[in-house]
Design a protein around this motif. Structure first.
Motif, PDB file in Angstrom:
ATOM      1  N   GLU A 134      -8.458  -0.169  -0.152  1.00 57.33           N
ATOM      2  CA  GLU A 134      -8.128   1.125  -1.150  1.00 57.33           C
ATOM      3  C   GLU A 134      -8.314   0.656  -2.470  1.00 57.33           C
ATOM      4  O   GLU A 134      -8.181  -0.358  -3.066  1.00 57.33           O
ATOM      5  N   ARG A 184      -0.372  -5.946   0.830  1.00 52.02           N
ATOM      6  CA  ARG A 184      -1.802  -5.804   0.432  1.00 52.02           C
ATOM      7  C   ARG A 184      -2.026  -6.843  -0.914  1.00 52.02           C
ATOM      8  O   ARG A 184      -1.131  -7.361  -1.304  1.00 52.02           O
ATOM      9  N   VAL A 244      -5.645  -4.052   2.103  1.00 49.84           N
ATOM     10  CA  VAL A 244      -4.527  -3.811   3.116  1.00 49.84           C
ATOM     11  C   VAL A 244      -4.477  -4.655   4.396  1.00 49.84           C
ATOM     12  O   VAL A 244      -5.482  -4.701   4.899  1.00 49.84           O
ATOM     13  N   SER A 295       1.102  -1.276  -0.217  1.00 54.20           N
ATOM     14  CA  SER A 295      -0.158  -0.265  -0.011  1.00 54.20           C
ATOM     15  C   SER A 295       0.791   1.219   0.103  1.00 54.20           C
ATOM     16  O   SER A 295       2.254   1.224   0.251  1.00 54.20           O
TER      17      SER A 295
END
Length: 142
Positions: A73, A36, A87, A30
Motif C-alpha cells: 500500500e 507493516r 502489509v 496498516s
C-alpha cells in the motif's frame, strides 16, 4: 505464476520476540491494523511477491523467521514522499536458521533459496543464544 520473497534486516532486534514486541506496539500498522514495514522502494516484482511471498527477517546476521506478505500500500508521510507499505500477516513463522551477510534495504529471495520453516514441534523449543545459533547455522548443523 511465479512467486518471490523478500529478505530484510530486522535492525535493532535481538530476537523474534523483539520483532513481535515492536509490531505489537502499533508504531507501524496498516489502515486495518495489520503490521507493516515501510520502505522507500516499491518492489518491481509486485505480482510475484503477492503470489504467496513472505518477508524473511534477518536477526543478528541469521534468517530466523518469515511473515507472509498480504499486500502493498502507498504510504505518504509528513515529508510528502510516497513510500511502499508492505502489509504483513500477524503470524510470524520460525524458519531454520540461515546465516546472511549485512546489506542495505531489502533483497529478493528465490523460493528455492529460502530457508525451510521449522517444524511446529520445534517452534516451542528453548531458544539458543544468538551466537551459538549463528555458529551452528554457519556449519550447516541447523
Amino acid at each position: 505464476m511465479d512467486k518471490i520473497h523478500l529478505v530484510k534486516l530486522c535492525v535493532g532486534a535481538e530476537s523474534i520476540d523483539d520483532l513481535l514486541h515492536w509490531q505489537a506496539s502499533g508504531r507501524s500498522v496498516s489502515s486495518d491494523g495489520m503490521p507493516r514495514h515501510v520502505t522507500r522502494m516499491w518492489p518491481k516484482q509486485e505480482t510475484a511477491l503477492l503470489n504467496g511471498g513472505s518477508i524473511f527477517w534477518v536477526i543478528k546476521g541469521i534468517i530466523l523467521a518469515r511473515q507472509p506478505i498480504l499486500r502493498l500500500e502507498e504510504v505518504v508521510r509528513e515529508d510528502g514522499i510516497s513510500r511502499c507499505g508492505i502489509v504483513l500477516d500477524r503470524n510470524v513463522v520460525q524458519t531454520r536458521p540461515a546465516p546472511r551477510r549485512p546489506f542495505q534495504g531489502w533483497r529478493y529471495l528465490k523460493p528455492e533459496d529460502a530457508p525451510a520453516d521449522l517444524p511446529t514441534s520445534r517452534a516451542n523449543e528453548g531458544k539458543l543464544p544468538a551466537e551459538l545459533d549463528a555458529a551452528l547455522a554457519e556449519i550447516g548443523v541447523l
